[in-house]
Enzyme design. Structure first.
Site, mmCIF file in Angstrom:
data_model
loop_
_atom_site.group_PDB
_atom_site.id
_atom_site.type_symbol
_atom_site.label_atom_id
_atom_site.label_comp_id
_atom_site.label_asym_id
_atom_site.label_seq_id
_atom_site.Cartn_x
_atom_site.Cartn_y
_atom_site.Cartn_z
ATOM 1 N N ASP A 66 -3.894 0.732 -9.656
ATOM 2 C CA ASP A 66 -3.515 2.147 -9.829
ATOM 3 C C ASP A 66 -4.684 2.930 -10.442
ATOM 4 O O ASP A 66 -5.798 2.827 -9.974
ATOM 5 C CB ASP A 66 -2.226 2.265 -10.656
ATOM 6 C CG ASP A 66 -1.017 1.722 -9.898
ATOM 7 O OD1 ASP A 66 -1.069 1.646 -8.662
ATOM 8 O OD2 ASP A 66 -0.015 1.372 -10.540
ATOM 9 N N ASP A 111 -3.878 -4.067 -6.911
ATOM 10 C CA ASP A 111 -3.760 -2.613 -6.921
ATOM 11 C C ASP A 111 -3.652 -2.201 -8.395
ATOM 12 O O ASP A 111 -2.598 -2.329 -9.012
ATOM 13 C CB ASP A 111 -2.492 -2.244 -6.137
ATOM 14 C CG ASP A 111 -2.199 -0.760 -6.147
ATOM 15 O OD1 ASP A 111 -2.987 0.008 -6.728
ATOM 16 O OD2 ASP A 111 -1.170 -0.377 -5.548
ATOM 17 N N ASN A 131 3.245 7.565 -6.173
ATOM 18 C CA ASN A 131 2.888 6.982 -4.883
ATOM 19 C C ASN A 131 2.341 8.060 -3.944
ATOM 20 O O ASN A 131 2.821 9.192 -3.937
ATOM 21 C CB ASN A 131 4.123 6.304 -4.264
ATOM 22 C CG ASN A 131 3.771 5.560 -2.991
ATOM 23 O OD1 ASN A 131 3.832 6.115 -1.899
ATOM 24 N ND2 ASN A 131 3.362 4.315 -3.128
ATOM 25 N N SER A 189 0.317 -5.433 -4.304
ATOM 26 C CA SER A 189 0.657 -4.006 -4.170
ATOM 27 C C SER A 189 1.419 -3.470 -5.373
ATOM 28 O O SER A 189 2.447 -4.044 -5.769
ATOM 29 C CB SER A 189 1.512 -3.841 -2.903
ATOM 30 O OG SER A 189 2.326 -2.705 -2.988
ATOM 31 N N ARG A 194 -10.713 3.871 -4.832
ATOM 32 C CA ARG A 194 -9.805 4.479 -3.849
ATOM 33 C C ARG A 194 -9.849 5.991 -3.940
ATOM 34 O O ARG A 194 -9.610 6.554 -5.009
ATOM 35 C CB ARG A 194 -8.401 3.941 -4.099
ATOM 36 C CG ARG A 194 -7.294 4.676 -3.372
ATOM 37 C CD ARG A 194 -6.054 3.832 -3.413
ATOM 38 N NE ARG A 194 -4.849 4.593 -3.210
ATOM 39 C CZ ARG A 194 -3.638 4.073 -3.186
ATOM 40 N NH1 ARG A 194 -3.479 2.763 -3.366
ATOM 41 N NH2 ARG A 194 -2.568 4.826 -3.008
ATOM 42 N N LYS A 235 0.569 7.460 -12.411
ATOM 43 C CA LYS A 235 0.366 7.842 -11.009
ATOM 44 C C LYS A 235 1.706 8.026 -10.290
ATOM 45 O O LYS A 235 2.771 7.622 -10.781
ATOM 46 C CB LYS A 235 -0.521 6.826 -10.279
ATOM 47 C CG LYS A 235 -0.083 5.371 -10.300
ATOM 48 C CD LYS A 235 1.103 5.011 -9.413
ATOM 49 C CE LYS A 235 0.894 5.271 -7.950
ATOM 50 N NZ LYS A 235 0.025 4.277 -7.298
HETATM 51 C C1 SPV Z 1 0.448 0.073 -2.796
HETATM 52 O O1 SPV Z 1 0.685 -0.822 -1.970
HETATM 53 O O2 SPV Z 1 0.974 0.130 -3.904
HETATM 54 C C2 SPV Z 1 -0.499 1.129 -2.463
HETATM 55 C C3 SPV Z 1 -0.640 1.565 -1.090
HETATM 56 O O3 SPV Z 1 -1.095 1.674 -3.357
HETATM 57 S S1 SPV Z 1 0.329 2.969 -0.906
HETATM 58 O O4 SPV Z 1 1.691 2.666 -1.219
HETATM 59 O O5 SPV Z 1 0.121 3.337 0.472
HETATM 60 O O6 SPV Z 1 -0.159 4.038 -1.761
HETATM 61 MG MG MG Z 2 -0.268 1.407 -5.145
#
Ligand code: SPV
Ligand code: MG
Length: 289
Positions: free
Chosen positions: A83, A81, A118, A42, A154, A116
């Site tokens: 990004d 992830d 969140n 993540s 995504r 990016k």
């Molecule tokens: C992450 O775990 O970094 C994600 C999921 O991208 S979220 O935080 O829901 O965007």
């Molecule tokens: Mg993320």
């Protein structure tokens, strides 16, 4: 089985699959030990464990280093992830090449802009141009060194407050560009828009979801709607924060560790998780008697 093939199999199989968040080698090892068949590296959790925001403050090579430790100490596939891919199509090419070399099984790329933010922060966020993002997906697929490496696209349209039609249009375009799966993200707590998206999704390629906000919906419902994979996206780092805070406060308040000894992992647990005992056997084998 190669981890790339294992991830592809998880994404394609009929039954629901689950990926557990990991933010470092130790949490990855614990997730595997708990029975998870795949891991979600993540962005939020790795950044948080570095004390950074989820805004691409960490460089992509710093992330690569963390994920390298994760794949090194586990056998299950890791989906990173990625990004927005840390730049344009060219940054994506370089990222995917390095991930392939480090045995990372796949990457998830989101259709936002670098750096990016969140998905759970603020209102709508600007999205990438559809064609530009399709170019990134194609660049990723053309750069993978292993046939089974997975590129998950995504879709952030719903998070950005755009209508369902936009989300479906983007998902179809990303599927056409060669994505192996679509991650449809949502920050609504009732989960209705994700259920509706799944209901309307007519393509063969798998759907991945992240029920961080709509956690109350039973996972059976997603399975019935044909969801392929559920990501538990941040629960390891959140568990760590709660546990570390509670124990640290108790030690501080009591000026003692006696009251928490039973509540924390043993040293033997650490030695097992880090293969200390294997090392002792290796000493016998490789060091002169
Ligand atoms: C992450 O775990 O970094 C994600 C999921 O991208 S979220 O935080 O829901 O965007
Ligand atoms: Mg993320």
């Amino acid at each position: 089985m190669k981890t790339t093939t294992a991830l592809k199999t998880l994404l394609l199989k009929q039954e629901l699959s689950f990926l557990m968040e990991s933010h470092n080698a130790l949490s990855a090892r614990i997730a595997e030990e708990s029975g998870f068949e795949g891991l979600w590296a993540s962005g939020l959790s790795i950044a948080a464990s570095m004390g950074l925001t989820d805004r691409n403050e960490a460089s992509w090579t710093q992330i690569l280093e963390v994920v390298d430790f994760m794949t090194d100490c586990t056998t299950v596939p890791v989906l990173l992830d990625g990004d927005t891919g840390f730049g344009n199509f060219n940054n994506v090419r370089r990222l995917v090449k390095k991930l392939s070399q480090r045995h990372v099984a796949g990457v998830c790329l989101e259709d936002k802009l670098f750096p990016k933010t969140n998905s759970f922060i603020g209102a709508g966020q600007p999205l990438a141009d559809v064609q530009e993002f399709c170019g990134k997906i194609k660049a990723a697929k053309d750069s993978q060194l292993d046939d089974d490496f997975c590129v998950v696209a995504r879709v952030e349209a719903l998070v950005s407050g755009l209508p369902m039609e936009d989300a479906l249009m983007r998902a179809r375009a990303y599927a056409d560009a060669g994505a192996d799966a679509i991650l449809i993200h949502s920050k609504q707590s009732d989960g209705e828009e994700v259920l509706s998206f799944c209901h309307q999704w007519e393509r063969d390629i798998p759907i991945v979801i992240v029920p961080t906000k709509y956690y109350q919906i039973p996972t059976d419902r997603f399975e019935q709607l044909g969801v392929s994979t559920v990501i538990w996206a941040n629960h390891s780092v959140r568990a760590a924060i709660s546990a570390i805070r509670s124990i640290t406060r108790s030690i501080r308040q009591n000026n003692s560790v006696a009251q928490i000894e039973q509540d924390i992992a043993t040293l033997d647990d650490i030695f097992n998780l880090t293969s200390e005992y294997e090392h002792q056997k290796a000493e016998q084998k490789y060091l002169p008697a």
